[in-house]
Design an enzyme around this catalytic site. Structure first.
Site, PDB file in Angstrom:
ATOM      1  N   HIS A   1       0.803  -1.231   0.000  1.00 17.30           N
ATOM      2  CA  HIS A   1       0.000   0.000   0.000  1.00 17.30           C
ATOM      3  C   HIS A   1       0.833   1.277   0.000  1.00 17.30           C
ATOM      4  O   HIS A   1       0.290   2.363  -0.076  1.00 17.30           O
ATOM      5  CB  HIS A   1      -0.938   0.019   1.215  1.00 17.30           C
ATOM      6  CG  HIS A   1      -0.227   0.309   2.497  1.00 17.30           C
ATOM      7  ND1 HIS A   1       0.521  -0.628   3.147  1.00 17.30           N
ATOM      8  CD2 HIS A   1      -0.125   1.437   3.230  1.00 17.30           C
ATOM      9  CE1 HIS A   1       1.045  -0.113   4.244  1.00 17.30           C
ATOM     10  NE2 HIS A   1       0.668   1.149   4.319  1.00 17.30           N
TER      11      HIS A   1
HETATM   12  C1  UD1 Z   1      -1.953   5.455   6.310  1.00 13.38           C
HETATM   13  C2  UD1 Z   1      -0.618   5.829   6.962  1.00 13.38           C
HETATM   14  C3  UD1 Z   1       0.386   4.705   6.737  1.00 13.38           C
HETATM   15  C4  UD1 Z   1      -0.161   3.371   7.175  1.00 13.38           C
HETATM   16  C5  UD1 Z   1      -1.479   3.126   6.442  1.00 13.38           C
HETATM   17  C6  UD1 Z   1      -2.091   1.789   6.813  1.00 13.38           C
HETATM   18  C7  UD1 Z   1      -0.034   8.232   6.925  1.00 13.38           C
HETATM   19  C8  UD1 Z   1       0.861   9.218   6.304  1.00 13.38           C
HETATM   20  N1  UD1 Z   1      -0.041   7.015   6.344  1.00 13.38           N
HETATM   21  O1  UD1 Z   1      -1.718   5.404   4.916  1.00 13.38           O
HETATM   22  O2  UD1 Z   1       1.548   4.978   7.506  1.00 13.38           O
HETATM   23  O3  UD1 Z   1       0.756   2.359   6.867  1.00 13.38           O
HETATM   24  O4  UD1 Z   1      -2.365   4.187   6.808  1.00 13.38           O
HETATM   25  O5  UD1 Z   1      -3.234   1.529   6.095  1.00 13.38           O
HETATM   26  O6  UD1 Z   1      -0.679   8.533   7.878  1.00 13.38           O
HETATM   27  N2  UD1 Z   1      -9.143   5.045   2.226  1.00 13.38           N
HETATM   28  C9  UD1 Z   1     -10.339   4.407   2.202  1.00 13.38           C
HETATM   29  N3  UD1 Z   1     -10.933   4.084   3.393  1.00 13.38           N
HETATM   30  C10 UD1 Z   1     -10.360   4.397   4.588  1.00 13.38           C
HETATM   31  C11 UD1 Z   1      -9.126   5.074   4.587  1.00 13.38           C
HETATM   32  C12 UD1 Z   1      -8.528   5.377   3.400  1.00 13.38           C
HETATM   33  O7  UD1 Z   1     -10.888   4.095   1.166  1.00 13.38           O
HETATM   34  O8  UD1 Z   1     -10.935   4.062   5.638  1.00 13.38           O
HETATM   35  C13 UD1 Z   1      -8.491   5.368   0.951  1.00 13.38           C
HETATM   36  C14 UD1 Z   1      -8.765   6.770   0.496  1.00 13.38           C
HETATM   37  O9  UD1 Z   1      -8.875   6.775  -0.890  1.00 13.38           O
HETATM   38  C15 UD1 Z   1      -7.514   7.524   0.898  1.00 13.38           C
HETATM   39  C16 UD1 Z   1      -6.446   6.456   0.747  1.00 13.38           C
HETATM   40  O10 UD1 Z   1      -7.091   5.241   1.094  1.00 13.38           O
HETATM   41  O11 UD1 Z   1      -7.284   8.661   0.141  1.00 13.38           O
HETATM   42  C17 UD1 Z   1      -5.257   6.665   1.609  1.00 13.38           C
HETATM   43  O12 UD1 Z   1      -5.626   6.834   2.973  1.00 13.38           O
HETATM   44  P1  UD1 Z   1      -4.705   7.704   3.966  1.00 13.38           P
HETATM   45  O13 UD1 Z   1      -5.215   7.664   5.339  1.00 13.38           O
HETATM   46  O14 UD1 Z   1      -4.448   9.053   3.369  1.00 13.38           O
HETATM   47  O15 UD1 Z   1      -3.297   6.962   3.917  1.00 13.38           O
HETATM   48  P2  UD1 Z   1      -2.925   5.419   3.873  1.00 13.38           P
HETATM   49  O16 UD1 Z   1      -2.312   5.149   2.540  1.00 13.38           O
HETATM   50  O17 UD1 Z   1      -4.030   4.548   4.325  1.00 13.38           O
END
Ligand code: UD1
Length: 383
Positions: free
Chosen positions: A221
């Site tokens: 991811h």
């Molecule tokens: C975040 C953490 C990362 C961790 C990861 C675990 C930061 C900088 N990154 O990254 O360290 O390893 O979580 O998963 O804080 N999304 C959904 N549903 C959700 C959450 C996210 O669909 O419940 C999608 C959205 O499109 C979002 C993308 O995932 O834009 C990324 O989510 P985000 O929280 O920005 O970062 P992660 O890549 O999940």
């Protein structure tokens, strides 16, 4: 409340994203079980909000409902961090905590740290001092900044303490307590969900992985691996090759699923050999990993969990902030180098995977040590 009756105000415990939940669950339990108990408030920033990314893990880990949910959701790093800060400040003002306790390295951890430190509220960082020395990782920025301003820092391995001291942080602020993520793993291991149940729940036939061969587990991811077609494509290509030898179960982060679709890369893998699942619950992942012949991942947590489980892990990154998993555990760094991935898999399938040993203080009692130390530290005036 006088000083001698215990610390004033609750410990405000912050979670935001998936990897925070398994770290906080044992800490909350240890605060409650400490004699005398340390009052705590659980704050969920809402960085992760999907049922699969958040609610399911709360249930699996028996986390209490958050006392406060800031409901920030997804956004750019700047907007997400800023929203957490804006929404956390009034909650902190209202509850007057004795300290703010953050875990790990996600945007929510840094955001709440910044709010607290500027208001003179002590910050406690659990899993401090880990360094990849790769400033392109958003988590590395979050780690470095949180540690610089935290008042009490708990480390999971001795090299993390050394990193902090090198950065000018007084050693007296640092306590090597062990690994709370492994507390969760050990206390939940007996409840791990059998892989057959996990596959059936996803509408798949368990026979796909139940031959003599067994299975491997994949998670990817990190933006550096999944956000560009010319990186994700070759990675999926080599995973597809591996899957022809060993069926792989791929638990897909929403970002990865979206990018595979966006770049039209789904055709690179045979769905009967590479089983694409939605994000899994904690107990499902535990069952998948514990029984796997190997794990291929870019996650930080899985590097530690596979080391504790004694399962060989190939990490698809160029660096790790958790060097003990390579030095003592079952982890091997293979980067995005297709040859290195092939060679690593071949070695493991030939029965020469790393055996490793469980690192010092990854013993299931890290949260208890943290609660005991935190109590004394707060009682002494959090200095
Ligand atoms: C975040 C953490 C990362 C961790 C990861 C675990 C930061 C900088 N990154 O990254 O360290 O390893 O979580 O998963 O804080 N999304 C959904 N549903 C959700 C959450 C996210 O669909 O419940 C999608 C959205 O499109 C979002 C993308 O995932 O834009 C990324 O989510 P985000 O929280 O920005 O970062 P992660 O890549 O999940």
């Amino acid at each position: 409340m006088t000083k001698s009756s215990g610390p004033q105000g609750p410990v405000m415990c912050i979670v935001g994203a998936r990897p925070n939940f398994m770290k906080m669950a044992p800490i909350l339990r240890a605060l409650a079980e400490h004699q005398p108990p340390l009052p705590a408030l659980l704050v969920h920033t809402g960085q992760h909000y999907d049922a699969a990314m958040s609610d399911q893990l709360f249930a699996d880990l028996r986390l209490p409902r958050p006392d406060i949910n800031l409901e920030v959701g997804s956004a750019s790093h700047a907007v997400q961090t800023a929203e957490v800060m804006k929404r956390f400040e009034p909650a902190m003002d209202e509850h007057q905590p004795s300290c703010v306790l953050v875990v790990g390295d996600v945007n929510s951890s840094l955001a709440c740290t910044l709010v607290a430190v500027k208001k003179g509220v002590p910050v406690v960082h659990v899993e401090a001092g880990l360094r990849s020395y790769d400033r392109k990782m958003p988590e590395e920025i979050n780690r470095v900044l949180t540690d610089q301003v935290a008042d009490r820092l708990y480390t999971t391995e001795r090299s993390a303490t050394a990193n902090l001291v090198r950065e000018g942080i007084a050693e007296a602020r640092v306590c090597f307590a062990g690994n709370v993520m492994i507390d969760s793993l050990l206390s939940n291991r007996a409840q791990a969900r059998p892989v057959a149940d996990t596959l059936r729940a996803a509408g798949m036939d368990p026979a796909l992985v139940q031959g003599a061969q067994g299975w491997g587990v994949v998670t990817l991811h990190r933006p550096s691996n999944v956000d560009a077609a010319d990186t994700l494509g070759p990675l999926l290509g080599v995973l597809g090759e591996v899957a022809r030898q060993l069926p792989l179960v791929f638990a897909l982060h929403p970002r990865t699923r979206a990018n595979i679709e966006r770049f039209g890369l789904g055709g690179l893998v045979d769905p009967a050999r590479m089983l694409m699942l939605p994000p899994q619950g904690y107990l499902e992942m535990l069952g998948l990993m514990a029984g796997a012949r190997l794990v291929l991942t870019d996650s930080g947590g899985l590097q530690e969990e596979t080391t504790a489980l004694g399962v060989p892990c190939l990490t698809l990154r160029d660096n790790t902030e958790r060097p003990i998993t390579v030095e003592q555990g079952t982890n091997t760094m293979v980067g995005r180098d297709v040859q290195a991935i092939r060679a690593g898999v071949a070695e493991i399938l030939a029965g020469h995977g790393k055996q490793g040993r469980v690192p010092e203080l990854w013993d299931g009692r890290a949260a208890q040590r943290i609660a005991a130390d935190l109590y004394s530290w707060l009682l002494a005036g959090a200095r």
